[in-house]
Design an enzyme around this catalytic site. Structure first.
Site, PDB file in Angstrom:
ATOM      1  N   HIS A   1      -1.249  -2.617   6.065  1.00 39.85           N
ATOM      2  CA  HIS A   1      -2.233  -1.994   6.956  1.00 39.85           C
ATOM      3  C   HIS A   1      -1.760  -2.070   8.408  1.00 39.85           C
ATOM      4  O   HIS A   1      -1.893  -1.116   9.164  1.00 39.85           O
ATOM      5  CB  HIS A   1      -3.589  -2.703   6.844  1.00 39.85           C
TER       6      HIS A   1
ATOM      7  N   LYS B   1     -16.820  -1.310  -3.768  1.00 43.94           N
ATOM      8  CA  LYS B   1     -16.064  -2.483  -4.209  1.00 43.94           C
ATOM      9  C   LYS B   1     -16.896  -3.748  -4.048  1.00 43.94           C
ATOM     10  O   LYS B   1     -17.871  -3.771  -3.308  1.00 43.94           O
ATOM     11  CB  LYS B   1     -14.784  -2.585  -3.383  1.00 43.94           C
TER      12      LYS B   1
ATOM     13  N   ARG C   1       1.080   5.421   0.421  1.00 51.52           N
ATOM     14  CA  ARG C   1       2.165   4.529   0.011  1.00 51.52           C
ATOM     15  C   ARG C   1       3.041   5.140  -1.058  1.00 51.52           C
ATOM     16  O   ARG C   1       4.226   4.893  -1.129  1.00 51.52           O
ATOM     17  CB  ARG C   1       1.585   3.202  -0.512  1.00 51.52           C
TER      18      ARG C   1
ATOM     19  N   SER D   1      -4.509  -4.748  -1.367  1.00 53.39           N
ATOM     20  CA  SER D   1      -5.312  -5.952  -1.148  1.00 53.39           C
ATOM     21  C   SER D   1      -5.635  -6.662  -2.457  1.00 53.39           C
ATOM     22  O   SER D   1      -5.693  -7.898  -2.501  1.00 53.39           O
ATOM     23  CB  SER D   1      -6.596  -5.606  -0.405  1.00 53.39           C
TER      24      SER D   1
HETATM   25  N1  COA Z   1      -0.970  -1.471   2.934  1.00 52.43           N
HETATM   26  C1  COA Z   1      -1.544  -2.192   1.981  1.00 52.43           C
HETATM   27  N2  COA Z   1      -2.551  -1.756   1.223  1.00 52.43           N
HETATM   28  C2  COA Z   1      -2.982  -0.523   1.448  1.00 52.43           C
HETATM   29  C3  COA Z   1      -2.437   0.307   2.431  1.00 52.43           C
HETATM   30  C4  COA Z   1      -1.374  -0.215   3.189  1.00 52.43           C
HETATM   31  N3  COA Z   1      -0.788   0.491   4.129  1.00 52.43           N
HETATM   32  N4  COA Z   1      -3.091   1.477   2.411  1.00 52.43           N
HETATM   33  C5  COA Z   1      -4.004   1.389   1.447  1.00 52.43           C
HETATM   34  N5  COA Z   1      -3.937   0.176   0.866  1.00 52.43           N
HETATM   35  C6  COA Z   1      -4.709  -0.306  -0.272  1.00 52.43           C
HETATM   36  C7  COA Z   1      -5.863  -1.168   0.113  1.00 52.43           C
HETATM   37  O1  COA Z   1      -5.448  -2.507   0.232  1.00 52.43           O
HETATM   38  C8  COA Z   1      -6.791  -0.952  -1.046  1.00 52.43           C
HETATM   39  O2  COA Z   1      -6.381  -1.799  -2.093  1.00 52.43           O
HETATM   40  P1  COA Z   1      -7.390  -2.388  -3.164  1.00 52.43           P
HETATM   41  O3  COA Z   1      -8.079  -1.210  -3.778  1.00 52.43           O
HETATM   42  O4  COA Z   1      -6.477  -3.097  -4.053  1.00 52.43           O
HETATM   43  O5  COA Z   1      -8.339  -3.303  -2.449  1.00 52.43           O
HETATM   44  C9  COA Z   1      -6.514   0.496  -1.452  1.00 52.43           C
HETATM   45  O6  COA Z   1      -5.261   0.796  -0.948  1.00 52.43           O
HETATM   46  C10 COA Z   1      -7.418   1.532  -0.855  1.00 52.43           C
HETATM   47  O7  COA Z   1      -8.243   0.938   0.036  1.00 52.43           O
HETATM   48  P2  COA Z   1      -8.674   1.366   1.473  1.00 52.43           P
HETATM   49  O8  COA Z   1      -7.597   1.996   2.255  1.00 52.43           O
HETATM   50  O9  COA Z   1      -9.331   0.195   2.069  1.00 52.43           O
HETATM   51  O10 COA Z   1      -9.639   2.516   1.170  1.00 52.43           O
HETATM   52  P3  COA Z   1     -10.901   2.485   0.278  1.00 52.43           P
HETATM   53  O11 COA Z   1     -10.610   3.423  -0.826  1.00 52.43           O
HETATM   54  O12 COA Z   1     -11.372   1.140  -0.067  1.00 52.43           O
HETATM   55  O13 COA Z   1     -11.965   3.063   1.301  1.00 52.43           O
HETATM   56  C11 COA Z   1     -12.924   4.703   2.753  1.00 52.43           C
HETATM   57  C12 COA Z   1     -11.892   4.355   1.713  1.00 52.43           C
HETATM   58  C13 COA Z   1     -13.658   3.538   3.324  1.00 52.43           C
HETATM   59  C14 COA Z   1     -12.172   5.389   3.853  1.00 52.43           C
HETATM   60  C15 COA Z   1     -13.884   5.704   2.068  1.00 52.43           C
HETATM   61  O14 COA Z   1     -14.461   5.111   0.946  1.00 52.43           O
HETATM   62  C16 COA Z   1     -14.956   6.171   3.003  1.00 52.43           C
HETATM   63  O15 COA Z   1     -14.711   6.996   3.844  1.00 52.43           O
HETATM   64  N6  COA Z   1     -16.184   5.644   2.850  1.00 52.43           N
HETATM   65  C17 COA Z   1     -17.320   6.043   3.662  1.00 52.43           C
HETATM   66  C18 COA Z   1     -18.247   6.979   2.911  1.00 52.43           C
HETATM   67  C19 COA Z   1     -17.752   8.390   2.940  1.00 52.43           C
HETATM   68  O16 COA Z   1     -17.633   9.023   3.982  1.00 52.43           O
HETATM   69  N7  COA Z   1     -17.475   8.932   1.752  1.00 52.43           N
HETATM   70  C20 COA Z   1     -16.996  10.271   1.595  1.00 52.43           C
HETATM   71  C21 COA Z   1     -15.503  10.319   1.617  1.00 52.43           C
HETATM   72  S1  COA Z   1     -14.947  11.916   1.132  1.00 52.43           S
END
Ligand code: COA
Length: 160
Positions: A17, A41, A90, A128
């Protein structure tokens, strides 16, 4: 002033991140790294713990703000006057989910662009949940997370 938001669950923030954040800093005047509160989650760390870990990990970056939000990410972006949502890509496996979100977000608000950045290849396998799992089983995650997160993970998993 070009403002971007970098949303995610950050449970916990990893070096991957931070790699994305550093790339975003080069492109924008301000980057708001923001913890999504309404994630489906079931996080290991509370929102406050995640925010604390992020605050410490990003203290050295002048152009970064730390925040959290509920509701739609595009509404949050509008409130913050951000024109971009930063997401890390990624691997190909990220693409389908990310494209779906980006196109839906564009549909909801055409004024906010999603910007995809690729982390250094050494972080392409990192996420994560892998970090949490290794920590729970007492493996060494020192190379994958900032030092303050490493300490917090050790603390959190020592009684498990
Ligand atoms: N390095 C390490 N891990 C990474 C990474 C990086 N560069 N980029 C992504 N990841 C991993 C995260 O660790 C996470 O891993 P996990 O699932 O094992 O915990 C996974 O990729 C994705 O997580 P994250 O980037 O935190 O995104 P998310 O899918 O949890 O959340 C939001 C995405 C919050 C942006 C999305 O749900 C959102 O916008 N929510 C608000 C409601 C909304 O508007 N919804 C409509 C969207 S169309």
């Amino acid at each position: 002033m070009k403002i971007a938001i970098y949303p995610g669950t950050f449970d916990p923030i990893t070096n991957g991140h931070l790699d994305i954040l550093e790339r975003a800093i080069k492109l924008f005047d301000k980057v708001i790294i923001t913890v999504a509160r309404n994630s489906a989650k079931n996080p290991m760390f509370t929102e406050e713990e995640r925010l604390d870990m992020i605050r410490t990990a990003v203290r050295r970056y002048k152009k970064v703000e730390v925040d959290s939000f509920t509701g739609l990410v595009v509404d949050y972006a509008r409130r913050k006057k951000a024109t971009a949502i930063v997401r890390g890509l990624r691997a190909i496996s990220d693409f389908e989910y990310e494209m779906q979100m980006a196109l839906m977000n564009r549909n909801l608000n055409d004024e906010v662009e999603t910007v995809f950045l690729m982390p250094n290849e050494k972080y392409t396998y990192l996420n994560s949940s892998i970090v949490r799992e290794i920590a729970i089983h007492k493996g060494n995650v020192k190379n994958f997370v900032p030092p303050n997160v490493y300490r917090k993970l050790k603390q959190k998993t020592s009684s498990q």
